[in-house]
Design a protein around this motif. Structure first.
Motif, mmCIF file in Angstrom:
data_model
loop_
_atom_site.group_PDB
_atom_site.id
_atom_site.type_symbol
_atom_site.label_atom_id
_atom_site.label_comp_id
_atom_site.label_asym_id
_atom_site.label_seq_id
_atom_site.Cartn_x
_atom_site.Cartn_y
_atom_site.Cartn_z
ATOM 1 N N TRP A 1 51.663 -14.233 22.621
ATOM 2 C CA TRP A 1 51.776 -12.984 23.369
ATOM 3 C C TRP A 1 52.910 -12.109 22.832
ATOM 4 C CZ3 TRP A 1 48.215 -10.818 26.011
ATOM 5 C CH2 TRP A 1 47.231 -11.576 26.651
ATOM 6 N N GLU B 1 53.823 -12.023 19.700
ATOM 7 C CA GLU B 1 53.286 -11.427 18.471
ATOM 8 C C GLU B 1 52.382 -10.232 18.792
ATOM 9 O OE1 GLU B 1 51.304 -14.477 16.343
ATOM 10 O OE2 GLU B 1 53.144 -15.595 15.850
ATOM 11 N N LEU B 2 51.524 -10.406 19.814
ATOM 12 C CA LEU B 2 50.647 -9.298 20.201
ATOM 13 C C LEU B 2 51.451 -8.100 20.702
ATOM 14 C CD1 LEU B 2 47.737 -11.152 22.075
ATOM 15 C CD2 LEU B 2 47.712 -10.173 19.770
ATOM 16 N N ALA B 3 52.500 -8.378 21.501
ATOM 17 C CA ALA B 3 53.340 -7.293 22.007
ATOM 18 C C ALA B 3 54.043 -6.573 20.860
ATOM 19 C CB ALA B 3 54.352 -7.834 23.011
ATOM 20 N N ARG C 1 52.954 -6.351 17.758
ATOM 21 C CA ARG C 1 51.956 -5.541 17.056
ATOM 22 C C ARG C 1 51.653 -4.249 17.810
ATOM 23 N NH1 ARG C 1 47.506 -10.223 15.492
ATOM 24 N NH2 ARG C 1 48.867 -11.429 14.076
ATOM 25 N N ARG C 2 51.551 -4.372 19.147
ATOM 26 C CA ARG C 2 51.269 -3.172 19.934
ATOM 27 C C ARG C 2 52.390 -2.143 19.793
ATOM 28 N NH1 ARG C 2 49.021 -6.840 23.812
ATOM 29 N NH2 ARG C 2 51.017 -6.909 24.931
ATOM 30 N N ARG C 3 53.639 -2.636 19.843
ATOM 31 C CA ARG C 3 54.767 -1.709 19.673
ATOM 32 C C ARG C 3 54.734 -1.064 18.292
ATOM 33 N NH1 ARG C 3 57.696 -5.633 22.749
ATOM 34 N NH2 ARG C 3 58.302 -6.686 20.817
ATOM 35 N N TYR D 1 52.050 -0.589 16.360
ATOM 36 C CA TYR D 1 50.960 0.380 16.311
ATOM 37 C C TYR D 1 51.310 1.645 17.083
ATOM 38 C CZ TYR D 1 48.077 -3.452 14.524
ATOM 39 O OH TYR D 1 47.555 -4.469 13.763
ATOM 40 N N THR D 2 51.995 1.488 18.226
ATOM 41 C CA THR D 2 52.370 2.658 19.026
ATOM 42 C C THR D 2 53.353 3.541 18.271
ATOM 43 O OG1 THR D 2 52.046 1.404 21.074
ATOM 44 C CG2 THR D 2 53.366 3.419 21.209
#
Length: 317
Positions: free
Chosen positions: A16, A18-20, A22-24, A26-27
């Protein structure tokens, strides 16, 4: 056992995180791209194609100040063709040669007549677009037509019809047929066929096919299956979309009028170019009232035809 669970929990937590991350990432990357794109667009507009925009921007409020009428009744006089104390011959208020008579005794003020012409253009175009879109939509529906080449041809044909804005189509027909409402009707009708045809065949593809299966079992023809099994289901939505399109066509007819397509748009363009403030505000007021009236009437009629539960168009049949 607890050690295994804790290891699994740590693995999930790392995943989770790692996903967070990646989201940051990408944002941040997306925001940076948008900022750079906007900055580049503004720079290009300023350097290449802004024209005299920045030079003329300080004069914007001067134009607004010029649009203020000399007295409160001047808009009323312009709207109803009444004599004006400020008429120097250019306003053409209350001139007999410019009057429009619906009958020998019934006089209609010029702007009301032009607004009626604009609404008439929109209404005729909507009726023509509804009729042709109604015919084409069944040939484009995958649940009614098994021949892929026929569906492909009809769908591409409707895409071509709606690919160009009404004002572009009107420009071609104005060059051929001269100025007037007929080129405007043709242009708006062509675009309406493509737009309504797409909306209609999407509604048809969401229709319940059980009535069609029953009619097919008793040997009904394709036309009979469409008319008795599909049309009763989709007609309320068809009428709803047609009324929505009527609202759009009133606005489109006004824009086309500004380039020679007749109606109130032509009068608006002339009044702005001649800096007739009362006439401009009178036309804007008449346009606002007419569009609100059309919107409210069509919304009321849609609720009566479709029902409150299906009033949201995106829900299908």
């Amino acid at each position: 056992m607890s050690g295994t669970l804790s290891e699994a929990g740590l693995a999930v937590e790392r995943h989770w995180r790692e996903l967070a991350g990646r989201r940051r990432l990408y944002t941040i990357g997306g925001a940076a791209f948008i900022i750079l794109a906007m900055a580049g667009s503004l720079w290009f507009a300023n350097e290449s194609n802004a024209g005299k925009f920045w030079d003329r921007l300080p004069y914007f409020f001067d134009f607004v100040d010029q649009m203020v009428p000399r007295d409160g009744w001047e808009i009323f006089r312009a709207l109803f063709d009444l004599p004006s104390p400020y008429d120097d011959g250019s306003l053409k208020y209350n001139h007999p040669e410019g009057r429009v008579y619906l009958t020998q005794s019934l006089y209609l003020p010029e702007y009301f007549y032009k607004m009626l012409e604009t609404v008439n253009i929109a209404l005729v175009s909507t009726l023509v677009g509804f009729a042709l879109g109604f015919v084409l939509c069944f040939l484009a529906a995958s649940n009614l037509v098994t021949r892929r080449w026929l569906r492909f041809f009809v769908r591409r044909f409707m895409e071509i019809l709606r690919a160009f804005p009404e004002i572009v189509i009107a420009g071609f027909f104005l060059a051929i047929l001269s100025i007037g409402p007929v080129p405007a009707i043709i242009a708006v009708s062509i675009h309406t066929v493509g737009a309504l045809g797409k909306l209609f065949f999407e509604v048809v593809e969401n229709a319940d096919m059980k009535p069609d299966e029953g009619l097919r079992a008793v040997g009904a023809s394709w036309i009979e299956r469409v008319w008795y099994a599909i049309v009763p289901q989709v007609m309320p939505n068809f009428l709803s979309y047609a009324l929505l399109r009527l609202e759009i066509n009133v606005r489109a007819s006004t824009i086309i009028g500004a380039v020679g397509g007749g109606g109130i748009g032509e009068e608006l363009r002339l009044s702005i170019s001649r800096t007739h403030e009362a006439k401009t505000l009178a036309i804007v007021l008449l346009l606002l009232v007419t569009i609100i009236a059309v919107d409210q009437f069509s919304a009321w009629l849609r609720r009566k035809l479709v029902g409150d539960q299906a009033f949201a168009f995106g829900r299908g049949v």
